[in-house]
Design a protein around this motif. Structure first.
Motif, PDB file in Angstrom:
ATOM      1  N   PRO A   1     -45.476  16.304 -42.209  1.00  0.00           N
ATOM      2  CA  PRO A   1     -44.454  16.891 -42.009  1.00  0.00           C
ATOM      3  C   PRO A   1     -43.833  16.464 -41.102  1.00  0.00           C
ATOM      4  O   PRO A   1     -42.885  15.939 -40.517  1.00  0.00           O
ATOM      5  CB  PRO A   1     -44.891  17.833 -40.928  1.00  0.00           C
TER       6      PRO A   1
ATOM      7  N   ALA B   1     -52.573  27.586 -38.375  1.00  0.00           N
ATOM      8  CA  ALA B   1     -52.343  26.883 -39.271  1.00  0.00           C
ATOM      9  C   ALA B   1     -53.515  26.222 -40.037  1.00  0.00           C
ATOM     10  O   ALA B   1     -54.209  24.628 -40.106  1.00  0.00           O
ATOM     11  CB  ALA B   1     -51.367  25.586 -39.736  1.00  0.00           C
TER      12      ALA B   1
ATOM     13  N   GLY C   1     -53.801  24.262 -42.900  1.00  0.00           N
ATOM     14  CA  GLY C   1     -53.142  22.596 -42.945  1.00  0.00           C
ATOM     15  C   GLY C   1     -53.728  21.189 -42.889  1.00  0.00           C
ATOM     16  O   GLY C   1     -55.247  21.208 -43.068  1.00  0.00           O
TER      17      GLY C   1
ATOM     18  N   GLY D   1     -55.005  21.141 -39.116  1.00  0.00           N
ATOM     19  CA  GLY D   1     -56.248  22.473 -39.236  1.00  0.00           C
ATOM     20  C   GLY D   1     -57.262  22.547 -39.865  1.00  0.00           C
ATOM     21  O   GLY D   1     -58.739  22.799 -39.395  1.00  0.00           O
TER      22      GLY D   1
ATOM     23  N   ALA E   1     -54.268  31.984 -41.336  1.00  0.00           N
ATOM     24  CA  ALA E   1     -53.820  30.740 -42.670  1.00  0.00           C
ATOM     25  C   ALA E   1     -52.945  32.167 -43.271  1.00  0.00           C
ATOM     26  O   ALA E   1     -54.082  33.169 -43.276  1.00  0.00           O
ATOM     27  CB  ALA E   1     -54.486  30.838 -43.592  1.00  0.00           C
TER      28      ALA E   1
ATOM     29  N   ARG F   1     -53.428  33.948 -49.358  1.00  0.00           N
ATOM     30  CA  ARG F   1     -53.877  33.090 -49.979  1.00  0.00           C
ATOM     31  C   ARG F   1     -54.946  31.815 -49.815  1.00  0.00           C
ATOM     32  O   ARG F   1     -56.140  31.542 -50.488  1.00  0.00           O
ATOM     33  CB  ARG F   1     -52.744  32.172 -50.582  1.00  0.00           C
TER      34      ARG F   1
ATOM     35  N   MET G   1     -47.140  25.772 -34.529  1.00  0.00           N
ATOM     36  CA  MET G   1     -46.249  26.529 -35.046  1.00  0.00           C
ATOM     37  C   MET G   1     -44.597  26.598 -34.701  1.00  0.00           C
ATOM     38  O   MET G   1     -44.059  26.788 -34.424  1.00  0.00           O
ATOM     39  CB  MET G   1     -47.298  28.292 -35.046  1.00  0.00           C
TER      40      MET G   1
ATOM     41  N   LEU H   1     -49.191  20.900 -30.916  1.00  0.00           N
ATOM     42  CA  LEU H   1     -48.879  19.948 -31.244  1.00  0.00           C
ATOM     43  C   LEU H   1     -47.697  19.421 -31.709  1.00  0.00           C
ATOM     44  O   LEU H   1     -47.196  18.539 -32.071  1.00  0.00           O
ATOM     45  CB  LEU H   1     -49.474  20.214 -32.210  1.00  0.00           C
TER      46      LEU H   1
ATOM     47  N   TRP I   1     -49.381  14.103 -28.469  1.00  0.00           N
ATOM     48  CA  TRP I   1     -49.275  13.405 -29.511  1.00  0.00           C
ATOM     49  C   TRP I   1     -50.129  12.371 -30.019  1.00  0.00           C
ATOM     50  O   TRP I   1     -50.605  11.357 -28.936  1.00  0.00           O
ATOM     51  CB  TRP I   1     -47.508  12.587 -29.075  1.00  0.00           C
TER      52      TRP I   1
ATOM     53  N   HIS J   1     -46.994  25.076 -46.426  1.00  0.00           N
ATOM     54  CA  HIS J   1     -47.278  26.030 -47.388  1.00  0.00           C
ATOM     55  C   HIS J   1     -48.707  25.172 -48.320  1.00  0.00           C
ATOM     56  O   HIS J   1     -49.398  25.734 -48.900  1.00  0.00           O
ATOM     57  CB  HIS J   1     -47.175  26.727 -47.900  1.00  0.00           C
TER      58      HIS J   1
END
Ligand SMILES: NC(=O)c1ccc[n+]([C@@H]2O[C@H](COP(=O)([O-])OP(=O)(O)OC[C@H]3O[C@@H](n4cnc5c(N)ncnc54)[C@H](OP(=O)(O)O)[C@@H]3O)[C@@H](O)[C@H]2O)c1
Length: 313
Positions: A44, A155, A158, A161, A179, A182, A217, A238, A259, A303
């Motif tokens: 990201p 998460a 991800g 995660g 999560a 799904r 998040m 994070l 970091w 996602h």
């Protein structure tokens, strides 16, 4: 001047500012290694930098090459490099402040790479370094988690995660993960002891007295995470802004923002776990380098299950 193919952006903006083009081939300085990139991955932070979200924190010289994961082969080594020679297969996490690996070649410091997992191909190896180091450092260096303790990983499906769940389970930590519906079955497969569907359940209703939360998040999720910690527990953030010291004090817990840093010993240990089949990197998609814009569009949905990889060779 020798050139290479790379994906660069010349101005901040949407995914379409990413251009596949010729760029100067970098040269390794003292203590540095030139790696022929086989694969890199999308994190990201890549699209946050591309969109200009971080330009108040760090100046990136334009045009700029993103990409802070690499799996490839050492092409040449600068003066003073003792641990690597041409032909070595390596993986690692280039410095966030420097030009990255969306390119045929990248220069890294010797301490930023390790031998790549032998049993993994370059695509799977490139998926691991940045998220793996972040997960490791959050769980063990910062939260100091030990067997028998409990962690809530937000998460959990991800990039960070899914490796954090696996690392924590390997150390005997009890893991709750969040999560969407799904990904509930996927979290069970990863080894989560408690699986929470954030679409139907408020995590603070089912998680109490935990030793740590890995929080990626921000906002409402961070605000609600304080109350799941036991006295003296720790929230490891994070993403910015740094967690409020006042909130931590009010809940009699600790808070830290980290970091993730390059760390050769940890990369070596994670490669060993991957080679033994104890840790698995989930690949949501692998795109050719020239399709970096499509990869960014996918990552920006927030996602993705596991990782998106860019294949250079
Ligand atoms: N500080 C550091 O060193 C560091 C390092 C790496 C990453 N980060 C940051 O940490 C964040 C996560 O990174 P990443 O690489 O893991 O991102 P990612 O792979 O893009 O995360 C995607 C995952 O987030 C989940 N998700 C989305 N909304 C959620 C919600 N409300 N609750 C729980 N899960 C949710 C999705 O699951 P569903 O599809 O099931 O919703 C998906 O699996 C990013 O903001 C990144 O910039 C920081």
């Amino acid at each position: 001047m020798p050139t290479m193919k790379a994906v660069r952006f010349h101005a901040y903006g949407g995914p379409d500012v990413l251009i596949y083009e010729d760029a100067p081939k970098p040269e390794p300085g003292a203590g540095e290694v030139l790696v022929k990139v086989h694969a890199t991955s999308v994190n990201p932070i890549d699209w946050k930098v591309r969109a200009g979200h971080l330009k108040n924190f760090r100046e990136y010289p334009l045009p700029f090459i993103l990409g802070w994961d690499v799996s490839g082969v050492v092409e040449s080594a600068g003066l003073g490099v003792s641990g690597f020679k041409p032909g070595d297969e390596v993986y690692g996490r280039p410095d966030l402040g420097r030009s990255g690996a969306y390119a045929e070649y990248v220069v890294v410091k010797e301490g930023e790479i390790s031998r790549k997992p032998k049993n993994l191909d370059h695509v799977h190896s490139a998926a691991i370094p940045l998220v793996g180091l972040t997960a490791w450092q959050a769980l063990f260096d910062t939260a100091g988690l030990k067997a028998g303790q409990k962690v809530l990983i937000h998460a959990a499906a991800g990039g960070v995660g899914h490796l954090a769940v696996q690392f924590a389970k390997l150390k005997g930590v009890y893991v709750a993960g969040t999560a969407s519906g799904r990904n509930q079955e996927y979290l069970k497969q990863l080894g989560c002891d408690l699986v929470i569907d954030y679409e139907t359940t408020r995590f603070e209703d089912v998680v109490h007295d935990y030793d740590a939360v890995v929080e990626s998040m921000g906002g409402d999720v961070r605000n609600r995470s304080w109350k799941v910690l036991k006295k003296g527990g720790i929230l490891v953030a994070l993403i910015g802004p740094p967690p409020s010291e006042e909130d931590a004090k009010a809940h009699r817990v600790r808070a830290s923002i980290i970091w993730g840093q390059a760390n050769r010993e940890q990369l070596t240990e994670i490669a060993r776990l991957a080679d033994e089949g104890q840790v698995h990197a989930e690949i949501a998609a692998a795109f050719p380098l020239r399709d970096a814009a499509k990869a960014h569009q996918m990552s920006e949905t927030e996602h993705v299950r596991g990782k998106i990889v860019l294949q250079v060779i």
